[in-house]
Design an enzyme around this catalytic site. Sequence first.
Site, PDB file in Angstrom:
ATOM      1  N   HIS A  57       3.363  40.886  64.415  1.00 25.35           N
ATOM      2  CA  HIS A  57       3.798  40.828  63.001  1.00 25.35           C
ATOM      3  C   HIS A  57       2.604  40.565  62.106  1.00 25.35           C
ATOM      4  O   HIS A  57       2.028  39.478  62.123  1.00 25.35           O
ATOM      5  CB  HIS A  57       4.840  39.717  62.830  1.00 25.35           C
ATOM      6  CG  HIS A  57       5.443  39.669  61.466  1.00 25.35           C
ATOM      7  ND1 HIS A  57       6.774  39.929  61.230  1.00 25.35           N
ATOM      8  CD2 HIS A  57       4.907  39.402  60.242  1.00 25.35           C
ATOM      9  CE1 HIS A  57       7.019  39.814  59.943  1.00 25.35           C
ATOM     10  NE2 HIS A  57       5.894  39.493  59.311  1.00 25.35           N
ATOM     11  N   HIS A  59       0.470  41.879  58.165  1.00 33.69           N
ATOM     12  CA  HIS A  59       0.503  42.603  56.875  1.00 33.69           C
ATOM     13  C   HIS A  59      -0.906  43.109  56.582  1.00 33.69           C
ATOM     14  O   HIS A  59      -1.700  42.429  55.934  1.00 33.69           O
ATOM     15  CB  HIS A  59       0.997  41.691  55.749  1.00 33.69           C
ATOM     16  CG  HIS A  59       2.424  41.288  55.912  1.00 33.69           C
ATOM     17  ND1 HIS A  59       3.463  41.945  55.282  1.00 33.69           N
ATOM     18  CD2 HIS A  59       2.994  40.328  56.682  1.00 33.69           C
ATOM     19  CE1 HIS A  59       4.612  41.381  55.640  1.00 33.69           C
ATOM     20  NE2 HIS A  59       4.348  40.398  56.489  1.00 33.69           N
ATOM     21  N   GLN A 152       9.350  44.900  50.464  1.00 34.50           N
ATOM     22  CA  GLN A 152       9.060  43.491  50.154  1.00 34.50           C
ATOM     23  C   GLN A 152      10.000  42.910  49.091  1.00 34.50           C
ATOM     24  O   GLN A 152      10.397  41.750  49.153  1.00 34.50           O
ATOM     25  CB  GLN A 152       7.607  43.363  49.676  1.00 34.50           C
ATOM     26  CG  GLN A 152       7.217  42.021  49.077  1.00 34.50           C
ATOM     27  CD  GLN A 152       6.904  40.969  50.111  1.00 34.50           C
ATOM     28  OE1 GLN A 152       5.887  41.031  50.785  1.00 34.50           O
ATOM     29  NE2 GLN A 152       7.777  39.987  50.231  1.00 34.50           N
ATOM     30  N   HIS A 210      12.059  41.240  58.330  1.00 28.61           N
ATOM     31  CA  HIS A 210      11.881  39.853  57.918  1.00 28.61           C
ATOM     32  C   HIS A 210      13.301  39.307  57.769  1.00 28.61           C
ATOM     33  O   HIS A 210      14.075  39.824  56.960  1.00 28.61           O
ATOM     34  CB  HIS A 210      11.160  39.785  56.587  1.00 28.61           C
ATOM     35  CG  HIS A 210       9.691  40.054  56.662  1.00 28.61           C
ATOM     36  ND1 HIS A 210       9.176  41.263  57.036  1.00 28.61           N
ATOM     37  CD2 HIS A 210       8.630  39.240  56.417  1.00 28.61           C
ATOM     38  CE1 HIS A 210       7.851  41.188  57.012  1.00 28.61           C
ATOM     39  NE2 HIS A 210       7.492  39.980  56.641  1.00 28.61           N
ATOM     40  N   GLU A 213      13.807  34.148  56.486  1.00 29.30           N
ATOM     41  CA  GLU A 213      12.577  33.354  56.279  1.00 29.30           C
ATOM     42  C   GLU A 213      12.873  32.360  55.173  1.00 29.30           C
ATOM     43  O   GLU A 213      12.489  32.529  54.018  1.00 29.30           O
ATOM     44  CB  GLU A 213      11.389  34.252  55.916  1.00 29.30           C
ATOM     45  CG  GLU A 213      10.064  33.470  55.909  1.00 29.30           C
ATOM     46  CD  GLU A 213       8.868  34.327  55.524  1.00 29.30           C
ATOM     47  OE1 GLU A 213       9.050  35.488  55.151  1.00 29.30           O
ATOM     48  OE2 GLU A 213       7.736  33.793  55.584  1.00 29.30           O
ATOM     49  N   ASP A 309       0.801  37.339  61.148  1.00 26.67           N
ATOM     50  CA  ASP A 309       1.420  37.504  59.831  1.00 26.67           C
ATOM     51  C   ASP A 309       0.374  37.746  58.730  1.00 26.67           C
ATOM     52  O   ASP A 309       0.403  38.766  58.061  1.00 26.67           O
ATOM     53  CB  ASP A 309       2.308  36.298  59.490  1.00 26.67           C
ATOM     54  CG  ASP A 309       3.366  36.627  58.438  1.00 26.67           C
ATOM     55  OD1 ASP A 309       3.449  37.790  57.989  1.00 26.67           O
ATOM     56  OD2 ASP A 309       4.126  35.715  58.054  1.00 26.67           O
ATOM     57  N   TRP A 315      -0.713  34.767  50.726  1.00 28.80           N
ATOM     58  CA  TRP A 315       0.139  33.732  51.313  1.00 28.80           C
ATOM     59  C   TRP A 315      -0.630  32.730  52.162  1.00 28.80           C
ATOM     60  O   TRP A 315      -0.147  31.641  52.439  1.00 28.80           O
ATOM     61  CB  TRP A 315       1.232  34.387  52.177  1.00 28.80           C
ATOM     62  CG  TRP A 315       2.137  35.246  51.384  1.00 28.80           C
ATOM     63  CD1 TRP A 315       3.263  34.827  50.706  1.00 28.80           C
ATOM     64  CD2 TRP A 315       2.018  36.654  51.128  1.00 28.80           C
ATOM     65  NE1 TRP A 315       3.823  35.894  50.066  1.00 28.80           N
ATOM     66  CE2 TRP A 315       3.099  37.020  50.297  1.00 28.80           C
ATOM     67  CE3 TRP A 315       1.110  37.624  51.520  1.00 28.80           C
ATOM     68  CZ2 TRP A 315       3.285  38.325  49.847  1.00 28.80           C
ATOM     69  CZ3 TRP A 315       1.303  38.923  51.075  1.00 28.80           C
ATOM     70  CH2 TRP A 315       2.368  39.273  50.251  1.00 28.80           C
TER      71      TRP A 315
HETATM   72 FE   FE2 Z   1       5.645  38.886  57.237  1.00 30.46          FE
END
Ligand code: FE2
Length: 427
Positions: A57, A59, A152, A210, A213, A309, A315
């Site tokens: 996983h 991005h 997203q 996702h 979360e 991730d 993030w």
């Molecule tokens: Fe993610």
Amino acid sequence: MFDLIVKNANLPDGRRGMAIGVTDGRIAAVEPAIHAETAEVIDATGCLVSPPFVDSHFHMDATLSYGLPRVNQSGTLLEGIALWGELKPLLTVEAIRQRAEKLCHWAIARGTLAIRSHVDVCDSRLLAVEALLEVREQFKSYIDLQLVAFPQDGVLRSDGAMENLKRALDMGVDVIGGIPHFERTMDQGAESIRQLCELAATRGLMVDMHCDESDDPWSRHIETLTYHTQRLGLHGRVTGSHLTSMHSMDNYYVSKLLPLMAEARVHAVANPLINITLQGRHDTYPKRRGLTRVREMLAAGINVAFGHDCVMDPWYSFGSHDMLEVAHMGLHVAQMTGTEEIRQIYDTVTVNGARALGLTGYGIEVGCQADMVVLQAGDVHDAIRLRPARLFVIRGGKVIAKTAPVVSHLSIEGKDFSVDFLHPVVG
Ligand code: FE2
């Protein structure tokens, strides 16, 4: 006659001093010793030789953008999403491609040769899709890169997102993504899962959403995802990523949920580095960890893999794309420090990830692709403890990355000491 023999290898399953023979890019022998002609020998004495790490996983469209256009001041998930929204209009194909390329170099050097990356499809220009399809092609000899069409901002909540997602699939994106907990209502979240799973069934694709979360114990979209997986016969092709709300769910409810996930063969992916930093932010004390129920899912027969991730993005401002750092954090947060549990954690960044991604020919067995990593550590325990140098990274029988062993030289009161941090021999 072999092209390569890796001798004196310790394997993740505990076998020690094994020889691995490679012919035509495939593993042709795994024996206590091989006496045969060979073009090249790597002596792995004292070293763990592992199948490559798998990042289940990631991005890649956002990675290495730290500071663009500004830094996430609060470090929270919501400011991260807002910041990504500010960055998106400024993106170019070339800039995304360059950052992704650098990340791939980091991943290879760390021995990670398979990555599933989500790619945001809510911007109708689909620049990130274009860039990452190029990167997938550019690195196909080195990394198995799977792309997930990830809405997203919500596939129903964001105008045009479903059309963009389908266009991304038409362009060659591999997997269908989603984000049900971010839709406007619980019902809309469930509806998004229904539509996306039906699309996957129609197109014969995998799903990776996702999912939940959140710290909200009533965020139960994993139940709906499991239901549609079972209803549509998508067994083994669906992944629920994050699943952090499960941390806070009622125990009785979870005792019903986990067997249903196992029955539908839904894979679970946790992202320990991100979950421990982003979850529990609304809590005072006690403060929840937010990591999903890794031990309990494994005990229920559910395949659990870990992802990185984020690396230096809106993030998360840390990381160097090291799956052993992920395993290290996951082991601590899940409190899986038992002997067998340490091995199980190692599986989450190797074989379990390969299973979630549906990779074939993965492993150190006869007939598998000759992809391996030689680590400066003797076993999986020390690999997680030290996150050591990846001495050799091998793809298709060829060395594609090397790192020198790490040794510190100390001088204390005129005496020289060498320190490599490996555990002393016991007994
Ligand atoms: Fe993610």
